[in-house]
Design a protein around this motif. Structure first.
Motif, PDB file in Angstrom:
ATOM      1  N   GLY A 198      -2.435   8.633  -7.681  1.00 27.99           N
ATOM      2  CA  GLY A 198      -2.762   8.262  -6.307  1.00 27.99           C
ATOM      3  C   GLY A 198      -4.240   8.395  -6.046  1.00 27.99           C
ATOM      4  N   VAL A 251       3.510  10.963  -6.753  1.00 25.85           N
ATOM      5  CA  VAL A 251       3.026   9.584  -6.592  1.00 25.85           C
ATOM      6  C   VAL A 251       2.758   9.423  -5.112  1.00 25.85           C
ATOM      7  CG1 VAL A 251       3.567   7.134  -6.860  1.00 25.85           C
ATOM      8  CG2 VAL A 251       4.500   8.786  -8.493  1.00 25.85           C
ATOM      9  N   THR A 252       1.502   9.263  -4.740  1.00 24.45           N
ATOM     10  CA  THR A 252       1.228   9.337  -3.303  1.00 24.45           C
ATOM     11  C   THR A 252      -0.128   8.771  -2.929  1.00 24.45           C
ATOM     12  OG1 THR A 252       1.156  10.888  -1.445  1.00 24.45           O
ATOM     13  CG2 THR A 252       0.099  11.622  -3.459  1.00 24.45           C
ATOM     14  N   ARG A 253      -0.264   8.471  -1.661  1.00 25.61           N
ATOM     15  CA  ARG A 253      -1.605   8.303  -1.100  1.00 25.61           C
ATOM     16  C   ARG A 253      -2.200   9.707  -1.006  1.00 25.61           C
ATOM     17  NH1 ARG A 253      -1.389   7.358   4.042  1.00 25.61           N
ATOM     18  NH2 ARG A 253       0.839   7.640   4.316  1.00 25.61           N
ATOM     19  N   MET A 310       6.622  16.818  -2.938  1.00 29.44           N
ATOM     20  CA  MET A 310       6.322  16.045  -1.728  1.00 29.44           C
ATOM     21  C   MET A 310       6.229  16.999  -0.529  1.00 29.44           C
ATOM     22  SD  MET A 310       8.046  12.430  -0.944  1.00 29.44           S
ATOM     23  CE  MET A 310       7.529  11.385   0.408  1.00 29.44           C
ATOM     24  N   ASP A 326      -0.749   2.055  -9.358  1.00 29.54           N
ATOM     25  CA  ASP A 326      -0.213   1.572 -10.632  1.00 29.54           C
ATOM     26  C   ASP A 326       1.311   1.612 -10.571  1.00 29.54           C
ATOM     27  OD1 ASP A 326       0.620   1.216 -13.273  1.00 29.54           O
ATOM     28  OD2 ASP A 326      -1.135   2.240 -14.094  1.00 29.54           O
ATOM     29  N   LYS A 385       0.171  14.117   3.297  1.00 30.21           N
ATOM     30  CA  LYS A 385       1.071  14.299   2.149  1.00 30.21           C
ATOM     31  C   LYS A 385       1.031  15.712   1.581  1.00 30.21           C
ATOM     32  CE  LYS A 385       2.509  10.022   2.202  1.00 30.21           C
ATOM     33  NZ  LYS A 385       3.917   9.662   2.412  1.00 30.21           N
ATOM     34  N   VAL A 437       0.850  -1.184   0.000  1.00 35.79           N
ATOM     35  CA  VAL A 437       0.000   0.000   0.000  1.00 35.79           C
ATOM     36  C   VAL A 437       0.892   1.244   0.000  1.00 35.79           C
ATOM     37  CG1 VAL A 437      -1.744   1.280   1.316  1.00 35.79           C
ATOM     38  CG2 VAL A 437      -1.888  -1.209   1.127  1.00 35.79           C
ATOM     39  N   GLY A 443       9.604   8.463   4.213  1.00 40.78           N
ATOM     40  CA  GLY A 443       9.364   8.829   2.818  1.00 40.78           C
ATOM     41  C   GLY A 443      10.349   8.084   1.939  1.00 40.78           C
ATOM     42  N   LEU A 444       9.806   7.265   1.046  1.00 37.79           N
ATOM     43  CA  LEU A 444      10.678   6.589   0.088  1.00 37.79           C
ATOM     44  C   LEU A 444      10.611   7.287  -1.256  1.00 37.79           C
ATOM     45  CD1 LEU A 444       9.837   2.866   0.901  1.00 37.79           C
ATOM     46  CD2 LEU A 444      11.839   4.178   1.588  1.00 37.79           C
ATOM     47  N   SER A 445       9.477   7.951  -1.510  1.00 32.06           N
ATOM     48  CA  SER A 445       9.265   8.523  -2.844  1.00 32.06           C
ATOM     49  C   SER A 445      10.344   9.535  -3.212  1.00 32.06           C
ATOM     50  CB  SER A 445       7.890   9.179  -2.913  1.00 32.06           C
ATOM     51  OG  SER A 445       6.894   8.207  -2.711  1.00 32.06           O
TER      52      SER A 445
HETATM   53  P1  ADP Z   1       3.845   6.200   2.555  1.00 33.82           P
HETATM   54  O1  ADP Z   1       4.388   4.915   3.056  1.00 33.82           O
HETATM   55  O2  ADP Z   1       3.527   7.187   3.625  1.00 33.82           O
HETATM   56  O3  ADP Z   1       2.679   6.022   1.632  1.00 33.82           O
HETATM   57  P2  ADP Z   1       6.420   6.486   1.185  1.00 33.82           P
HETATM   58  O4  ADP Z   1       6.987   7.608   0.387  1.00 33.82           O
HETATM   59  O5  ADP Z   1       7.242   5.957   2.295  1.00 33.82           O
HETATM   60  O6  ADP Z   1       4.973   6.929   1.662  1.00 33.82           O
HETATM   61  O7  ADP Z   1       6.160   5.247   0.221  1.00 33.82           O
HETATM   62  C1  ADP Z   1       5.221   5.276  -0.786  1.00 33.82           C
HETATM   63  C2  ADP Z   1       5.470   4.099  -1.711  1.00 33.82           C
HETATM   64  O8  ADP Z   1       4.229   3.734  -2.338  1.00 33.82           O
HETATM   65  C3  ADP Z   1       6.420   4.456  -2.829  1.00 33.82           C
HETATM   66  O9  ADP Z   1       7.071   3.283  -3.274  1.00 33.82           O
HETATM   67  C4  ADP Z   1       5.452   4.974  -3.899  1.00 33.82           C
HETATM   68  O10 ADP Z   1       6.001   4.907  -5.176  1.00 33.82           O
HETATM   69  C5  ADP Z   1       4.296   4.014  -3.728  1.00 33.82           C
HETATM   70  N1  ADP Z   1       2.978   4.539  -4.146  1.00 33.82           N
HETATM   71  C6  ADP Z   1       2.175   5.405  -3.483  1.00 33.82           C
HETATM   72  N2  ADP Z   1       1.032   5.627  -4.182  1.00 33.82           N
HETATM   73  C7  ADP Z   1       1.126   4.885  -5.305  1.00 33.82           C
HETATM   74  C8  ADP Z   1       0.255   4.678  -6.441  1.00 33.82           C
HETATM   75  N3  ADP Z   1      -0.924   5.280  -6.544  1.00 33.82           N
HETATM   76  N4  ADP Z   1       0.675   3.847  -7.412  1.00 33.82           N
HETATM   77  C9  ADP Z   1       1.889   3.218  -7.330  1.00 33.82           C
HETATM   78  N5  ADP Z   1       2.740   3.370  -6.294  1.00 33.82           N
HETATM   79  C10 ADP Z   1       2.369   4.186  -5.295  1.00 33.82           C
END
Ligand code: ADP
Length: 486
Positions: free
Chosen positions: A330, A300-302, A374, A358, A307, A16, A382-384
């Motif tokens: 997202g 790319v995010t929730r 971001m 996706d 966020k 997720v 945060g990995l993104s």
């Molecule tokens: P969090 O764990 O708070 O959601 P992070 O930045 O630590 O944020 O990690 C998010 C991870 O999820 C990343 O690998 C990011 O690319 C992936 N991600 C988030 N939303 C999506 C999406 N809609 N489609 C694909 N990958 C996503």
């Protein structure tokens, strides 16, 4: 050491967010370092399919509650040197979602309560049993509670526990009375342990009972000791003193590598940035944007208030005026990005709103964007932003948590800056940093490319962080051992 992880997600099988990435990449790094490593995850239908498992093909496990007994099956398989135990239970985990977000499934307490009990059964049956169990976030937070109250003679009596906090905002709140149903002793249901504000708070129980507490960046480890970031648990965290440590997450650098990424139409690296421009052109075409030299902003995010996606939506009209192109991948709380949602149908050549999860498209956005936005209000690690840096995409971030630990502002640190950093979580703050990004794009492309290359040099592998984990885990094991061996 025999290290076990109990977690609700594990990439590449189910993910997720960042927790899934970490559970997919830290255990293999520990296995490469010579540890015996076991990961226990729920056997979601999706996970079993992704791992090529036949439903029902495993060792039976049964956990009884006062009014019902749930039988499950433990699938055991090897993945990158790690033993994975995926616990299948169709009624609880056979549905399509992981947590049932955004609101959460109403029976999440039962689902993850059962899972933790079943996970401890499965771990207790291993030979040798784990020396230490890492519990990842609230779904696994009852692990330290059950271990701390394990009776003499229990196979996991001498096993240490580490509560790993990926996000303090999600705590697992349930009625207190439900604790007895799950088999928790009364002694654990008071304010010294699970009780918080009249509810059962799993994460609080995990924090209080774990041998050690870890979180995913040094800055976040400091921030959460304050009421502003502590989400009501700052006092519980302060009570743990030096038992709380922050270690920056690593990345799976094999998966996130622009030189070998199968999802990109063209490979590139820091010496061949021209490949990146082709990836950008292909992305523009895919999204229906004008193909050309326009600044492309990726997200790319929730879609969650954490966020700062509302800040992105707020500055969108201004970005459009500056000929910016914006792609947001997202889903989540749609009202937060209403201005963006409203504008998107009129600006199809400049705004792409892709409301789904996706993975392949995420890779193309990291690869093809100029900048990655971001503006998080808080960010445990945060990995993104790390992924963006590896793909030569300059991050624009707020100075908080793991963002503060990984992104160096280019104007504060002209020598080794890798991104643009701002302080205030408001449209003015993000607008200011984004304005500096646009100025670089417009007026100083050579400097911008140098900044991209600087970021691509940063080392986000697990090599360093896995060693730091080792030290904390060793300490936890030593702490528990003398007490039980005495
Ligand atoms: P969090 O764990 O708070 O959601 P992070 O930045 O630590 O944020 O990690 C998010 C991870 O999820 C990343 O690998 C990011 O690319 C992936 N991600 C988030 N939303 C999506 C999406 N809609 N489609 C694909 N990958 C996503």
């Amino acid at each position: 050491m025999h290290i076990a992880h109990v977690a609700p997600e594990m990439a590449p099988f189910v993910k997720v967010g960042g927790l899934g990435d970490v559970v997919g990449s830290l255990p293999p790094a520990q296995a490469r370092d010579g540890h015996r490593v076991t990961v226990v995850v729920p056997g979601y239908a999706k996970l079993l399919a992704a791992a090529g498992r036949t439903p029902g093909d495993g060792t039976p496990v049964e956990v009884g509650f006062p009014t019902a007994t749930y039988a499950g099956v433990v699938h055991s398989f090897e993945h990158q040197g790690v033993r994975v135990l995926a616990i299948e239970q169709t009624e609880l985990f056979g549905r399509p979602g992981i947590y049932g977000n955004p609101e959460g499934y109403p029976d999440n307490g039962l689902r993850f309560g059962w899972f933790v009990r079943a996970a401890l059964e499965a771990l207790g049956a291993l030979a040798p049993v784990p020396d230490v169990v890492l519990a990842h976030d609230w779904p696994a937070a009852l692990v330290p509670v059950f271990l701390a109250s394990a009776p003499a003679g229990h196979p996991l009596k001498g096993t240490a526990s580490v509560m790993v906090i990926h996000n303090l905002a999600h705590q697992g709140l349930f009625p207190l009375e439900f604790g007895g149903y799950l088999g928790l002793p009364d002694a654990q249901l008071g304010p010294g342990s699970l009780e918080g504000m009249g509810l059962m708070n799993w994460l609080k129980g995990g924090i209080v009972n774990a041998t050690r507490v870890l979180t995913v960046s040094p800055t976040y480890a400091h921030e959460i000791l304050t009421p502003a970031f502590g989400e009501g648990l700052d006092a519980a965290l302060r009570s743990r003193g030096s038992a709380l440590t922050g270690i920056l997450n690593g990345l799976d650098t094999a998966t996130w590598n622009p030189a070998t990424d199968p999802h990109l139409p063209r490979a590139f690296d820091r010496d061949h940035l021209e490949g990146k421009w082709q990836v950008k052109a292909a992305l523009q075409e895919e999204l229906g944007f004008r193909v050309g030299d326009y600044p492309l902003f990726g997200i790319v995010t929730r879609v969650d208030a954490q966020k700062g996606v509302d800040l992105v939506a707020a500055i969108t009209p201004w970005l459009l005026e500056a000929e910016g192109q914006i792609v947001l991948l997202g889903s989540g709380h749609r009202p937060l990005i209403k201005p963006l949602v409203d504008l998107a149908p009129y600006w199809t050549q400049s705004i792409a709103l892709v409301e789904r999860f996706d993975e392949p498209l995420a890779h193309r956005i990291y690869g093809g964007s100029d900048f990655f936005l971001m503006p998080s209000r808080f960010e445990p690690c945060g990995l993104s932003q790390m992924i963006a840096l590896r793909y030569g995409t300059v991050p624009v971030v707020r100075r908080t948590g793991g963002l503060a630990d990984t992104v160096r502002d280019v104007d504060e640190r002209p020598e080794d800056g890798n991104g643009l950093v701002f302080e205030h979580a408001d449209p003015g703050g993000l607008g200011w940093a984004t304005g500096r990004a646009l100025a670089l794009f417009r007026d100083d492309r050579a400097r911008l490319d140098r900044i991209r290359r600087t970021g691509m040099l940063d080392d986000f592998s697990w090599d360093g962080s896995a060693r730091l984990y080792d030290a904390v885990l060793e300490e936890a094991v030593q702490r528990v051992r003398p007490a039980t061996e005495a």
